[in-house]
Scaffold this motif. Sequence first.
Motif, PDB file in Angstrom:
ATOM      1  N   GLU A 166       0.536  -1.488  -0.028  1.00 50.55           N
ATOM      2  CA  GLU A 166       0.116  -0.183   0.051  1.00 50.55           C
ATOM      3  C   GLU A 166       1.167   1.527   0.092  1.00 50.55           C
ATOM      4  OE1 GLU A 166      -2.566  -0.368   3.479  1.00 50.55           O
ATOM      5  OE2 GLU A 166      -3.641  -1.847   2.593  1.00 50.55           O
ATOM      6  N   TYR A 167       1.667   0.810   0.899  1.00 50.48           N
ATOM      7  CA  TYR A 167       2.570   2.499   1.018  1.00 50.48           C
ATOM      8  C   TYR A 167       3.871   2.480  -0.394  1.00 50.48           C
ATOM      9  CZ  TYR A 167       6.597   5.217   2.567  1.00 50.48           C
ATOM     10  OH  TYR A 167       7.459   6.741   2.783  1.00 50.48           O
ATOM     11  N   VAL A 168       4.068   1.588  -1.011  1.00 50.66           N
ATOM     12  CA  VAL A 168       4.073   1.812  -2.181  1.00 50.66           C
ATOM     13  C   VAL A 168       3.686   2.639  -3.766  1.00 50.66           C
ATOM     14  CG1 VAL A 168       5.712   0.421  -4.161  1.00 50.66           C
ATOM     15  CG2 VAL A 168       6.971   0.311  -1.896  1.00 50.66           C
ATOM     16  N   ASN A 169       2.503   1.887  -3.122  1.00 47.09           N
ATOM     17  CA  ASN A 169       1.734   1.820  -4.034  1.00 47.09           C
ATOM     18  C   ASN A 169       1.093   3.487  -4.323  1.00 47.09           C
ATOM     19  OD1 ASN A 169      -0.014   1.350  -6.214  1.00 47.09           O
ATOM     20  ND2 ASN A 169      -2.065   1.740  -5.240  1.00 47.09           N
ATOM     21  N   GLU A 170       1.069   3.997  -2.846  1.00 48.91           N
ATOM     22  CA  GLU A 170       0.395   5.171  -2.524  1.00 48.91           C
ATOM     23  C   GLU A 170       1.758   5.969  -3.269  1.00 48.91           C
ATOM     24  OE1 GLU A 170      -0.502   8.239   1.266  1.00 48.91           O
ATOM     25  OE2 GLU A 170      -0.004   5.872   1.604  1.00 48.91           O
ATOM     26  N   ILE A 171       3.229   6.192  -3.139  1.00 40.10           N
ATOM     27  CA  ILE A 171       4.116   7.047  -3.067  1.00 40.10           C
ATOM     28  C   ILE A 171       3.801   6.818  -4.723  1.00 40.10           C
ATOM     29  CG2 ILE A 171       6.898   7.485  -3.467  1.00 40.10           C
ATOM     30  CD1 ILE A 171       5.220   7.606  -0.598  1.00 40.10           C
ATOM     31  N   LYS A 172       4.107   5.851  -5.442  1.00 39.57           N
ATOM     32  CA  LYS A 172       3.414   6.464  -7.147  1.00 39.57           C
ATOM     33  C   LYS A 172       3.316   6.141  -7.755  1.00 39.57           C
ATOM     34  CE  LYS A 172       2.930   2.354 -10.576  1.00 39.57           C
ATOM     35  NZ  LYS A 172       1.851   2.280 -10.594  1.00 39.57           N
ATOM     36  N   MET A 173       1.469   6.547  -6.997  1.00 43.31           N
ATOM     37  CA  MET A 173       0.434   7.349  -7.214  1.00 43.31           C
ATOM     38  C   MET A 173       0.638   8.853  -7.322  1.00 43.31           C
ATOM     39  SD  MET A 173      -2.834   4.592  -6.736  1.00 43.31           S
ATOM     40  CE  MET A 173      -3.209   5.496  -4.782  1.00 43.31           C
ATOM     41  N   LEU A 174       1.538   9.621  -6.079  1.00 45.06           N
ATOM     42  CA  LEU A 174       1.441  10.568  -5.633  1.00 45.06           C
ATOM     43  C   LEU A 174       2.299  11.161  -7.011  1.00 45.06           C
ATOM     44  CD1 LEU A 174       2.309  13.038  -3.745  1.00 45.06           C
ATOM     45  CD2 LEU A 174       4.067  12.477  -3.185  1.00 45.06           C
ATOM     46  N   PHE A 175       3.277  10.107  -7.502  1.00 43.20           N
ATOM     47  CA  PHE A 175       4.491  10.733  -8.789  1.00 43.20           C
ATOM     48  C   PHE A 175       3.537  10.602  -9.906  1.00 43.20           C
ATOM     49  CE2 PHE A 175       7.339  10.130  -4.723  1.00 43.20           C
ATOM     50  CZ  PHE A 175       7.921  11.481  -4.861  1.00 43.20           C
ATOM     51  N   GLU A 176       3.101   9.480  -9.278  1.00 42.80           N
ATOM     52  CA  GLU A 176       2.580   9.429 -10.814  1.00 42.80           C
ATOM     53  C   GLU A 176       1.314  10.387 -11.841  1.00 42.80           C
ATOM     54  OE1 GLU A 176       3.172   5.204 -12.401  1.00 42.80           O
ATOM     55  OE2 GLU A 176       1.626   5.548 -11.390  1.00 42.80           O
ATOM     56  N   SER A 177       0.877  10.978 -10.987  1.00 47.06           N
ATOM     57  CA  SER A 177      -0.346  11.990 -10.127  1.00 47.06           C
ATOM     58  C   SER A 177       0.003  13.670 -10.787  1.00 47.06           C
ATOM     59  CB  SER A 177      -1.185  12.140  -8.800  1.00 47.06           C
ATOM     60  OG  SER A 177      -0.090  12.970  -7.940  1.00 47.06           O
ATOM     61  N   ASN A 178       1.432  13.613 -10.381  1.00 47.38           N
ATOM     62  CA  ASN A 178       1.820  14.785 -11.653  1.00 47.38           C
ATOM     63  C   ASN A 178       3.028  14.200 -12.957  1.00 47.38           C
ATOM     64  OD1 ASN A 178       2.408  17.704 -11.556  1.00 47.38           O
ATOM     65  ND2 ASN A 178       5.127  16.526 -10.233  1.00 47.38           N
ATOM     66  N   ARG A 179       2.201  13.425 -12.973  1.00 43.19           N
ATOM     67  CA  ARG A 179       3.233  12.929 -14.472  1.00 43.19           C
ATOM     68  C   ARG A 179       4.586  12.936 -14.653  1.00 43.19           C
ATOM     69  NH1 ARG A 179       0.467  17.973 -16.204  1.00 43.19           N
ATOM     70  NH2 ARG A 179      -1.327  17.815 -16.538  1.00 43.19           N
ATOM     71  N   SER A 180       4.987  12.315 -13.187  1.00 43.16           N
ATOM     72  CA  SER A 180       5.962  11.809 -12.692  1.00 43.16           C
ATOM     73  C   SER A 180       6.649  10.375 -13.147  1.00 43.16           C
ATOM     74  CB  SER A 180       7.275  12.122 -11.617  1.00 43.16           C
ATOM     75  OG  SER A 180       6.628  13.077 -11.074  1.00 43.16           O
ATOM     76  N   ASN A 181       7.712  10.091 -14.123  1.00 45.22           N
ATOM     77  CA  ASN A 181       7.984   9.032 -14.075  1.00 45.22           C
ATOM     78  C   ASN A 181       8.711   8.078 -13.138  1.00 45.22           C
ATOM     79  OD1 ASN A 181       8.326   6.686 -15.947  1.00 45.22           O
ATOM     80  ND2 ASN A 181      10.162   7.026 -16.705  1.00 45.22           N
ATOM     81  N   VAL A 182       7.737   6.688 -13.114  1.00 42.72           N
ATOM     82  CA  VAL A 182       8.362   6.339 -11.474  1.00 42.72           C
ATOM     83  C   VAL A 182       9.441   5.168 -12.159  1.00 42.72           C
ATOM     84  CG1 VAL A 182       7.748   4.667 -10.038  1.00 42.72           C
ATOM     85  CG2 VAL A 182       6.483   7.001 -10.741  1.00 42.72           C
ATOM     86  N   VAL A 183      10.078   4.785 -12.001  1.00 44.27           N
ATOM     87  CA  VAL A 183      10.834   3.607 -12.494  1.00 44.27           C
ATOM     88  C   VAL A 183      11.216   2.319 -10.917  1.00 44.27           C
ATOM     89  CG1 VAL A 183      12.555   2.440 -13.281  1.00 44.27           C
ATOM     90  CG2 VAL A 183      12.323   4.192 -14.163  1.00 44.27           C
TER      91      VAL A 183
END
Length: 142
Positions: free
Chosen positions: A44-61
């Motif tokens: 849940e934590y990793v997904n929350e952080i991933k969504m936070l950055f992706e919601s700002n159009r950031s590329n997550v790797v």
Amino acid sequence: MVKRHGGCRHYYRKEIFQTIVKEGQLKGIIFTFVWAFDEEEDWEYVNEIKMLFESNRSNVVFIELEADIKERLKRNRTEYRLQEKPTKRNVDLSEQELKESVLRHRLQSLEGEIKHEQYLKINNMHLSAKEVADIIQQRFIT
């Protein structure tokens, strides 16, 4: 029962990440995390952080590094790690925590478990940090 990751750590990291996203000034950030794949809280934590950055159009790797416990214990005592990670300077305590985490949690993903498109798993047992960085750069930056 004490949770594996204190609420404070999650809170402060999230606050930092929200500031980074809000400011939009960084070209990139590297975030390390010991992920207990058997803990729903970590997913849940990793997904929350991933969504936070992706919601700002950031590329997550996602980069998963794997090494056996013997190698991890050896690296835990290196001069650079002790210099840069104050929490590791009590080597006995740090090693005890590392050994316990390996016994208590599954710290490596199963094949196909991470569905994120930009994901790479690297066995870095016999690779230098530079070699690992080169592999990552070739895969995601070039």
